[in-house]
Motif scaffolding. Structure first.
Motif, PDB file in Angstrom:
ATOM      1  N   LEU A  16       0.847  -1.080   0.030  1.00  0.00           N
ATOM      2  CA  LEU A  16       0.097   0.128   0.001  1.00  0.00           C
ATOM      3  C   LEU A  16       0.897   1.233   0.018  1.00  0.00           C
ATOM      4  O   LEU A  16       1.969   1.022   0.456  1.00  0.00           O
ATOM      5  N   SER A  17       0.389   2.338  -0.445  1.00  0.00           N
ATOM      6  CA  SER A  17       1.246   3.433  -0.857  1.00  0.00           C
ATOM      7  C   SER A  17       1.597   4.084   0.511  1.00  0.00           C
ATOM      8  O   SER A  17       0.787   4.126   1.421  1.00  0.00           O
ATOM      9  N   GLN A  18       3.004   4.469   0.690  1.00  0.00           N
ATOM     10  CA  GLN A  18       3.418   4.930   1.964  1.00  0.00           C
ATOM     11  C   GLN A  18       3.706   4.036   3.104  1.00  0.00           C
ATOM     12  O   GLN A  18       4.234   4.201   4.073  1.00  0.00           O
ATOM     13  N   SER A  19       3.364   2.773   2.721  1.00  0.00           N
ATOM     14  CA  SER A  19       3.514   1.670   4.067  1.00  0.00           C
ATOM     15  C   SER A  19       5.018   1.388   4.216  1.00  0.00           C
ATOM     16  O   SER A  19       5.449   0.893   5.294  1.00  0.00           O
ATOM     17  N   LEU A  20       5.981   1.534   3.050  1.00  0.00           N
ATOM     18  CA  LEU A  20       7.357   1.091   3.361  1.00  0.00           C
ATOM     19  C   LEU A  20       8.159   2.549   3.450  1.00  0.00           C
ATOM     20  O   LEU A  20       8.878   2.636   4.254  1.00  0.00           O
TER      21      LEU A  20
END
Lengths: 308, 165
Positions: free
Chosen positions: B26-30
């Motif tokens: 998911l976007s920004q999860s990493l």
């Protein structure tokens, strides 16, 4: 550290404003291009089957590998186009929500669009008999020849400057655009059909999807002179497909009701990086009996109040 | 300088990884845990600039309503780091409250940042934002934990000089 943070906050605000205005599309494309090789590499590594490693011998032949690479690149291109389209639609949705709030408190429109009905006198220019009749009738009223007749090929309407018809006004049959008034005299007007070679108008493509219609690329509709139309000036980042509908982007440069031009029957992305889009007009000129001339008029109720 | 370069590479790699595997991440999860770890590792203007640029580029590639989450992360992290620096200053006359555990501040910044991003990316639809937020946390917390552990271990073993602002 606060200096660095404030600088970054300023950068973020600038980027946000620039993106809202639409200045960053090219920057986004450039970023996507810069990231593409690394992203493809990561995607390729990630798509290896379980238990295999990057050094394992592939089971594909050379031609299959080339095909797969081409397919991957095509998918990547398509993904970029969808990404940009998605972002643009988000922007449109936001501005539509804002406009809805504004319209809720505004009263009447300043500019109204009205349709003046007109009968078609001829499908191929003014006939000689009518021309003579107009000149004779006009002489009795002291009118000159140039005020009475129009020369040229195209539909001739039985409405002229007496009824407020002016050159440049759109002519429609229902909601389908037939053409534009090219010449006008006291009593008649000549229509330049949208299939004429010199015709051009700002249009927008509307895409039909199962979840509903959505606005697509804007471009310029031009007549081919052979009974069809084409749409030019579509950015290479936009997507167009056969079956998409073509609507007017504005009416004489003013935002108003969207008129229909036709359907896309051919859409090909050429090797030169340009779209070749062909449009089938929504009307058949030979069968037309009556049309409407679309005119814009100021709302007298509002302009009257403004003067007081 | 070497540290800045390594963080730049790490942020770039994570950015690419997130863009390449949108089906898994998911976007920004990493990216957000790495940006937070970068801020708390560097604890200076360079960290802010690196994390800020990474978050801005990410927003540019996957735009949502506004880059609010990035701004919140930067401001919160700077506030907490500045407060920590003040508390660490020794004074013979002033008695200060002891600092939080070393992992609390970064975790707080990450949770708030991800919550902001989840809410903004779902256009303030909390019903959709809640599961997305939890999914992001499942990836982000272990990633942040790993980086914080590496940071703490580096401090303990003397491999990293702790600079004050």
């Amino acid at each position: 550290m606060w200096f660095g943070t404030c600088t970054m906050l300023l950068l973020m605000a600038t980027v946000w404003v620039a993106n809202t205005v639409g200045y960053l599309t090219s920057v986004r494309m450039a970023l996507q291009n810069v990231m593409s090789p690394a992203r493809l590499a990561v995607a390729a590594i990630g798509s290896l089957p379980a238990g295999s490693s990057a050094t394992a011998e592939p089971d594909f032949t050379d031609s299959e590998v080339v095909e797969l690479q081409n397919a991957l690149l095509e998918n990547e291109l398509q993904r970029r186009q969808l990404l940009i389209e998605n972002a643009r639609l988000h922007n449109e949705l936001r501005s539509t929500k804002r406009m809805a709030a504004i319209e809720a408190v505004s009263s009447q429109d300043l500019v109204d669009f009205v349709a003046v009905k007109a009968k078609i006198l001829s499908h191929a220019g003014l006939s000689d008999s009518l021309r003579e009749a107009f000149i004779d009738a006009g002489k009795a009223q002291g009118l000159q020849r140039s005020q009475l007749v129009v020369s040229g090929a195209g539909l001739v309407l039985d409405k002229g400057t007496d009824q407020g018809i002016a050159a440049g006004q759109k002519v429609a049959h229902g909601t389908a655009v037939v053409g534009r008034i090219s010449k006008v005299s006291q009593w008649v007007g000549l229509v330049q059909p949208i299939t004429a070679e010199d015709f051009s108008a700002a249009v927008q493509i509307v895409k039909l999807a199962p979840q509903g219609a959505s606005y697509g690329a804007k471009g310029l509709l031009e007549g081919t002179g052979t009974g069809g139309c084409r749409v030019t000036a579509i950015p290479y980042t936009e997507s167009v497909a056969v079956g998409d509908e073509v609507f007017s982007a504005d009416i004489d440069g003013v935002q108003g009701p969207r008129l229909y031009y036709g359907r896309v029957v051919h859409a090909e992305f050429s090797a030169g990086g340009e779209w070749d889009v062909r449009v089938e007009p929504a009307f058949q000129a030979d069968t037309l009996q009556e049309v409407a001339v679309v005119q814009q008029r100021l709302n007298t109720a509002r302009t009257g109040v403004a003067r007081q | 300088m070497k540290t800045n370069f390594i963080w730049l590479l790490l942020l770039w790699f994570v950015l690419v990884l997130e863009q390449a595997r949108v089906d898994l991440l998911l976007s920004q999860s990493l990216l957000m845990p790495v940006a937070v770890a970068c801020l708390f590792w560097q604890r200076n203007g360079a960290g802010s600039v690196l994390a800020g640029i990474a978050l801005t580029v990410h927003w540019l590639l996957q735009p949502v309503l506004a880059p609010i989450a990035g701004a919140v992360v930067l401001v919160l992290a700077t506030m907490l780091i500045a407060r920590g620096a003040r508390q660490a200053t020794w004074s013979p006359t002033v008695s200060r409250k002891s600092m939080n555990a070393w992992w609390v501040d970064p975790l707080f910044v990450l949770v708030v940042g991800l919550a902001c991003h989840s809410i903004v990316s779902t256009e303030f639809n909390l019903q959709t934002a809640a599961p997305a937020f939890l999914s992001r946390l499942l990836i982000a917390i272990p990633a942040l934990g790993l980086l914080l552990f590496a940071s703490h271990a580096a401090e303990e073993f003397g491999w990293r000089k702790v600079s004050q602002m």
